[in-house]
Structures are given as structure tokens and as C-alpha cells.
Enzyme design. Structure first.
Site: not given
Ligand code: 5GP
Ligand code: ZN
Length: 140
Positions: A100, A102
């Protein structure tokens, strides 16, 4: 699709997501726990854990979606700039193992930092070490 992946569940419509953009191969939705107003996640619809796992055409589609959405998100929340980033792997802070991107809208004086702030101690490299790293990457 991975059964226990939260982002695959959003793609499948099994759990709700605030979807702001969709193509055949990508989806973008608001981060549920935003770092800023308009914080958006852009993902490939297919389950791939790491950037290196993405087929080249999907990587292109993903960046095309990032390219299209960045100014749209910025305009929608009246932001001054955007930090675009991928936590690619656990050691980089990746918590959801589905690639993903950001898009974090940034505002003048928002108190945040540049992407340089994410790393730990900076190495102090000699010319020989730079040479080795340059060669290792270029020849890989
Ligand atoms: P990572 O740390 O893996 O780069 O970021 C994961 C992101 O996914 C975090 O910013 C978190 O807030 C978001 N996230 C986690 N679970 C969900 C969800 O169920 N729905 C949405 N829309 N975002 C999520
Ligand atoms: Zn997934």
C-alpha cells in the site's frame, strides 16, 4: 486474495472502506487512522505482500493511480504538499502485509518532518563503501 488480509477484505467488499478511486487493478481508500486529513492508501487489488512481489504491469498501474490521486487528494483537503511513502517490509514499519502506498497530505506548519526523518542512525560511509554499494546495486 488472502483470507486473513484486511485490505483484501476491503477489495472484496466484506468490510467497508471509504473508497475514493478504483481501476481494474487498483483501489484507493481513506486510512481508518489518518495521520492527516485526507490520508489515503492506494493498493493493488491483488494480494502481494512486498513491492518486489508485484508484477511490473501492476506496479505501473499502482504508480499511475498514485500520480493521478496525489493532486486530487491535495486539492480536496486544501493541502500544501503530500508525503508519498511505502513501508516495504516489517523492518520499515509495514503492519499490513498487502502493498500500500500512503498519500499523506501535508500542511504548512503541520509539525511533521520530511521523509529523511524515518531512518535511524545515519551511516558515515567511506568512498570505498560507496563504491561497493553502487556496484552491488548496479550489478544486481
Ligand atoms: P503500514 O504500517 O502497514 O504501512 O500501514 C497500515 C495502515 O493501514 C495504517 O495507517 C492503518 O491506519 C491502516 N489500516 C489498518 N487497518 C485498516 C482498515 O481496516 N481500514 C482502513 N481504511 N485502514 C486500515
Ligand atoms: Zn491482501
Amino acid at each position: 486474495m488472502s483470507d486473513d488480509c484486511i485490505f483484501c477484505s476491503i477489495v472484496a467488499g466484506d468490510i467497508p472502506g471509504r473508497v475514493v478511486h478504483e481501476t481494474e487493478t487498483t483501489l484507493a481508500f481513506l486510512d481508518v487512522n489518518p495521520l492527516a486529513r485526507g490520508h489515503t492508501l492506494v493498493i493493488p487489488k491483488a494480494h502481494h505482500a512486498r513491492l518486489d512481489d508485484l508484477p511490473a504491469d501492476v506496479a505501473s498501474d499502482l504508480f499511475a493511480a498514485v500520480h493521478e490521486l496525489t493532486p486530487r487528494v491535495e486539492a480536496a483537503v486544501d493541502a500544501d504538499a503530500t508525503t508519498v511513502g511505502i513501508n516495504d517490509g516489517e523492518a520499515a514499519g509495514q503492519e499490513v502485509p498487502h502493498v500500500h502506498v500512503h498519500l499523506v497530505p501535508r500542511f504548512d506548519g503541520d509539525g511533521g518532518g520530511p521523509i529523511h526523518a524515518v531512518a535511524g542512525d545515519r551511516p558515515d560511509l567511506s568512498d570505498a563503501e560507496f563504491d561497493d554499494i553502487e556496484a552491488a546495486i548496479a550489478e544486481s
